[in-house]
Design a protein around this motif. Structure first.
Motif, mmCIF file in Angstrom:
data_model
loop_
_atom_site.group_PDB
_atom_site.id
_atom_site.type_symbol
_atom_site.label_atom_id
_atom_site.label_comp_id
_atom_site.label_asym_id
_atom_site.label_seq_id
_atom_site.Cartn_x
_atom_site.Cartn_y
_atom_site.Cartn_z
ATOM 1 N N ARG A 306 -15.585 26.491 16.430
ATOM 2 C CA ARG A 306 -15.816 27.930 16.177
ATOM 3 C C ARG A 306 -15.522 28.855 17.263
ATOM 4 N NH1 ARG A 306 -19.946 31.181 16.996
ATOM 5 N NH2 ARG A 306 -21.192 29.652 18.089
ATOM 6 N N ILE A 307 -16.039 28.613 18.353
ATOM 7 C CA ILE A 307 -15.867 29.357 19.679
ATOM 8 C C ILE A 307 -14.427 29.480 20.127
ATOM 9 C CG2 ILE A 307 -16.824 29.793 22.147
ATOM 10 C CD1 ILE A 307 -19.456 28.178 21.100
ATOM 11 N N LEU A 308 -13.844 28.301 20.070
ATOM 12 C CA LEU A 308 -12.426 28.739 20.441
ATOM 13 C C LEU A 308 -11.540 29.623 19.665
ATOM 14 C CD1 LEU A 308 -11.123 24.951 20.874
ATOM 15 C CD2 LEU A 308 -11.182 26.511 22.766
ATOM 16 N N SER A 309 -12.081 29.968 18.390
ATOM 17 C CA SER A 309 -11.470 30.823 17.536
ATOM 18 C C SER A 309 -11.850 32.221 17.863
ATOM 19 C CB SER A 309 -11.850 30.649 15.806
ATOM 20 O OG SER A 309 -13.115 30.940 15.685
ATOM 21 N N GLU A 310 -13.017 32.297 18.569
ATOM 22 C CA GLU A 310 -13.583 33.686 19.031
ATOM 23 C C GLU A 310 -12.513 33.907 20.364
ATOM 24 O OE1 GLU A 310 -15.580 36.241 18.029
ATOM 25 O OE2 GLU A 310 -15.331 35.097 16.142
ATOM 26 N N MET A 311 -12.535 33.045 21.011
ATOM 27 C CA MET A 311 -11.669 33.412 22.289
ATOM 28 C C MET A 311 -10.392 33.557 22.119
ATOM 29 S SD MET A 311 -13.209 29.864 24.651
ATOM 30 C CE MET A 311 -14.468 30.420 25.660
ATOM 31 N N GLU A 312 -9.693 33.124 21.060
ATOM 32 C CA GLU A 312 -8.351 33.581 20.814
ATOM 33 C C GLU A 312 -8.271 35.065 20.601
ATOM 34 O OE1 GLU A 312 -5.369 32.112 20.488
ATOM 35 O OE2 GLU A 312 -5.740 30.279 20.553
ATOM 36 N N LYS A 313 -9.396 35.450 20.097
ATOM 37 C CA LYS A 313 -9.454 37.007 19.608
ATOM 38 C C LYS A 313 -9.409 37.746 20.996
ATOM 39 C CE LYS A 313 -11.835 36.305 15.030
ATOM 40 N NZ LYS A 313 -13.199 36.502 14.655
ATOM 41 N N VAL A 314 -10.138 37.321 21.807
ATOM 42 C CA VAL A 314 -10.270 37.936 23.267
ATOM 43 C C VAL A 314 -8.900 37.941 24.010
ATOM 44 C CG1 VAL A 314 -11.485 38.251 25.300
ATOM 45 C CG2 VAL A 314 -12.667 37.714 23.380
ATOM 46 N N LYS A 315 -8.281 36.615 24.050
ATOM 47 C CA LYS A 315 -7.096 36.577 24.577
ATOM 48 C C LYS A 315 -5.942 37.414 23.823
ATOM 49 C CE LYS A 315 -3.912 33.495 23.146
ATOM 50 N NZ LYS A 315 -3.093 32.386 22.782
ATOM 51 N N GLN A 316 -5.965 37.718 22.594
ATOM 52 C CA GLN A 316 -4.858 38.833 21.979
ATOM 53 C C GLN A 316 -5.286 40.204 22.277
ATOM 54 O OE1 GLN A 316 -5.306 37.908 17.918
ATOM 55 N NE2 GLN A 316 -4.779 35.711 18.020
ATOM 56 N N GLU A 317 -6.776 40.271 22.531
ATOM 57 C CA GLU A 317 -7.280 41.688 22.901
ATOM 58 C C GLU A 317 -6.587 42.197 24.274
ATOM 59 O OE1 GLU A 317 -11.495 44.397 23.467
ATOM 60 O OE2 GLU A 317 -11.379 42.406 22.749
ATOM 61 N N PRO A 476 -13.713 43.452 27.888
ATOM 62 C CA PRO A 476 -13.440 42.320 27.149
ATOM 63 C C PRO A 476 -13.909 40.804 28.004
ATOM 64 C CG PRO A 476 -11.582 43.353 27.645
ATOM 65 C CD PRO A 476 -12.866 44.364 27.962
ATOM 66 N N TYR A 477 -13.436 40.808 29.401
ATOM 67 C CA TYR A 477 -13.533 39.691 30.039
ATOM 68 C C TYR A 477 -15.146 39.232 30.333
ATOM 69 C CZ TYR A 477 -8.671 39.890 31.511
ATOM 70 O OH TYR A 477 -7.456 40.057 31.483
ATOM 71 N N GLN A 478 -15.988 40.241 30.172
ATOM 72 C CA GLN A 478 -17.548 39.882 30.349
ATOM 73 C C GLN A 478 -17.704 39.159 28.687
ATOM 74 O OE1 GLN A 478 -19.694 39.772 32.803
ATOM 75 N NE2 GLN A 478 -18.036 40.632 34.171
ATOM 76 N N TYR A 479 -17.250 39.879 27.695
ATOM 77 C CA TYR A 479 -17.599 39.183 26.562
ATOM 78 C C TYR A 479 -16.943 37.658 26.336
ATOM 79 C CZ TYR A 479 -17.690 38.346 21.387
ATOM 80 O OH TYR A 479 -17.805 37.673 20.137
ATOM 81 N N PHE A 480 -15.855 37.758 26.976
ATOM 82 C CA PHE A 480 -15.320 36.133 27.163
ATOM 83 C C PHE A 480 -15.928 35.448 27.846
ATOM 84 C CE2 PHE A 480 -12.354 32.992 28.954
ATOM 85 C CZ PHE A 480 -11.842 32.594 27.832
#
Length: 595
Positions: A306-317, A476-480
């Motif tokens: 689940r968390i990996l999928s959220e991380m993918e969103k930040v990477k794209q951002e 975004p890096y702090q959210y990551f």
């Protein structure tokens, strides 16, 4: 006449009922008083049994004491203490107690049962020293003068001298117990022993006047007379030269020779006698649930996904073009995320995070602690193997809560997770949770110093997710970084159970972490070895967080417009540390009451 007789009978019946009610109230009141006395006796007995805990709580009556917790006498004393109080609970039926007392009864029963279960295993006495969790490291903190042991008066200095003498006896017994452990198969893995050896090398080889345990002599208060300083210097020099330094040397020699040779090549607790049974006990002890290792492992795998999928969103951002593993490496090594040159700059950044979110704290929390709070760099002697941590303030609030952060090299310090780290270790995480508990006059004293990791660490991890509500994670890096810290705890479910129940090696666990999070390799190695040293503890964070989060979701759904986030947080925090099942019952009752 008939009506008069009926009325008279009714009055007599009413009077008789009142007498019975008053009699019952008197019995209940007496039971309440007796139960409160039992709680007080338990607290007093536990402080005497665990004087280090008393010192941390700011209770200075036992500052000269250090029981030999490895001796047969102490083990029997501990068993008798918890057995006695567990039996006394049966004298108080629930109906004789208030709602708050019923909670205290349930908590005390849990505390007795878990301590008695822990006492049945040999781990604590045959594996007394490791690289991160053992009492010798706490004593090093005390000796530095920057922790809970006070060094303000001559009496304080004399108390510490007495405690050092007793600590020396503990160290000598620790060596004997570790020799016994070699014979019985209770030995640390080699990789952990290699981390302990340098700690004792420093203690064994540092010159007297530069020694950590000589620190109090170098920091006499100005109020001390010349005579006091001279006499104390002589006494400290004698204790160190004749007792502690030779003992440190003997332990160092033992660790790097016989003990290292005997060290286990395996990584999990299941390799020692009764290891599988101990791990199931450790799961219950730290998560306060009856979950199995398999259940927790599968939960961990699903949370990682689940968390990996959220991380993918930040990477794209942030428009990073590589895969997620490459993004981890990018974040780990991004020099823009390493902007500081000195530890003071890093400390200042944490204080700036606090200032930024202060206005939003008012919206989420009605109760705030009075105990002061500070950020400090972790002491050098333990910094290499330490994680960021929180040390509670004293019960009376005169000693502040301290957020310790290790900064071995400020120029390589990566800030990407600092906002989440501050929320967890400091505010509103451990500092709010622990200080509000200690300041709560409604709680009996024994509950003010209890620590159940699933509740305490679960709360702290839950607060990391409050960042956006508190005006943080705009970068975004702090959210990551927050996702990374949550991932870190999800990974723990996988690797802790992998190491201790599924035959994983240290190297497998390290690689799994490297594949799924952005922590540095050095940090991951320290973490994996931490889990090896204290099986089950790492499970508590995610298990507790998920329970608190699910309770919030349930309350939000069922209460609708009646849901108040301030009130919910107050309901969670007001009880202090309790097992998760008791917390769930409490919140469910609150939801029904609000309905």
């Amino acid at each position: 006449m008939k009506k008069t007789l009926i009325a008279l009978l009714s009055i007599l019946l009413f009077i008789n009922c009142k007498r019975e009610e008053n009699s019952k109230n008197l019995v209940t009141s007496k039971a309440n008083e007796d139960f409160n006395a039992l709680l007080s006796d338990y607290n007093e007995g536990k402080l005497a049994l665990k004087p280090i805990d008393a010192t941390f709580a700011g209770d200075n009556r036992f500052n000269n004491q250090f029981p030999n917790t490895l001796s047969d006498e102490y083990i029997l004393q501990t068993k008798d203490f918890y057995t006695t109080f567990k039996a006394k609970l049966d004298e108080f039926p629930d109906e004789s107690l208030t709602e708050s007392q019923q909670m205290s009864k349930a908590v005390l029963a849990w505390d007795c049962n878990m301590n008695l279960a822990q006492n049945n295993f040999k781990n604590d006495r045959l594996l007394p020293i490791n690289q991160m969790w053992s009492i010798n490291l706490t004593m090093g903190q005390f000796a530095s003068g920057s922790s809970a042991q006070p060094f303000k008066t001559v009496k304080d200095y004399e108390n510490w001298l007495e405690r050092l003498g007793l600590f020396n006896q503990w160290l000598l017994t620790a060596k004997q117990r570790m020799q016994q452990g070699i014979k019985e198969g209770y030995v640390l893995p080699k990789s952990l022993i290699r981390k302990v050896i340098p700690q004792f090398k420093t203690l064994a080889e540092t010159a007297l006047t530069k020694h950590l345990f000589y620190s109090p002599v170098l920091n006499f208060p100005d109020s001390f007379s010349a005579t006091d300083k001279k006499e104390l210097t002589v006494k400290y020099t004698k204790v160190l030269n004749q007792q502690l330094l030779p003992t440190f040397k003997a332990l160092y020699d033992f660790l790097r020779t016989d003990y290292l040779v005997a060290g286990l090549e395996t990584s999990g607790i299941d390799a020692i006698p009764e290891g599988k049974a101990y791990y199931q006990h450790a799961i219950k002890f730290y998560t306060t649930t009856n979950m199995t290792a398999d259940e927790i492992h599968e939960l961990g795998l699903s949370e990682v996904a689940r968390i990996l999928s959220e991380m993918e969103k930040v990477k794209q951002e942030v428009n990073f073009k590589g895969d997620l593993k490459s993004f981890f490496n990018y974040v780990r090594n991004n020099k823009e995320l390493m902007p500081y040159d000195t530890p003071q700059q890093i400390i200042a950044n944490f204080n700036a995070i606090h200032d930024k979110m202060k206005p939003q704290l008012e919206k989420l929390f009605g109760n705030k602690p009075k105990t002061p709070f500070v950020v400090k760099q972790t002491e050098k002697f333990r910094e290499a193997s330490a994680s960021a941590e929180y040390n509670p303030g004293s019960l009376d609030g005169t000693r502040p809560g301290v957020f310790y952060t290790p900064i071995p090299d400020a120029s390589k310090y990566n800030v990407f997770s600092d906002e989440a780290l501050f929320l967890h270790e400091a505010i509103p995480g451990h500092h709010y949770q622990i200080s509000l508990t200690q300041e709560n006059e409604e709680l009996p004293d024994f509950r003010k110093t209890l620590w159940y990791s699933a509740y305490g660490e679960g709360w702290a991890l839950y607060t990391e997710n409050l960042g956006k509500e508190l005006g943080l994670y705009t970068d975004p890096y702090q959210y990551f970084g927050m996702l990374g810290m949550e991932m870190h705890r999800a990974i723990r479910l996988v690797v802790d159970t992998g190491l201790h129940a599924k035959g994983w090696t240290r190297e497998q666990a390290i690689q799994y972490s490297l594949d799924n999070e952005a922590e540095s390799e050095a940090s991951i190695i320290s973490e994996i070895e931490r889990y090896m040293a204290n099986p089950g503890q790492a499970l508590s964070y995610k298990i507790g967080q998920l329970k608190i989060r699910s309770l919030r979701d349930k309350a939000t759904k069922e209460l609708g417009d009646k849901f108040d986030i301030k009130e919910f947080h107050n309901q969670i925090l007001e009880t202090g540390c309790i097992p998760l099942a008791l917390l769930e019952d409490k919140i469910n009752s609150w939801i029904q009451l609000k309905k």
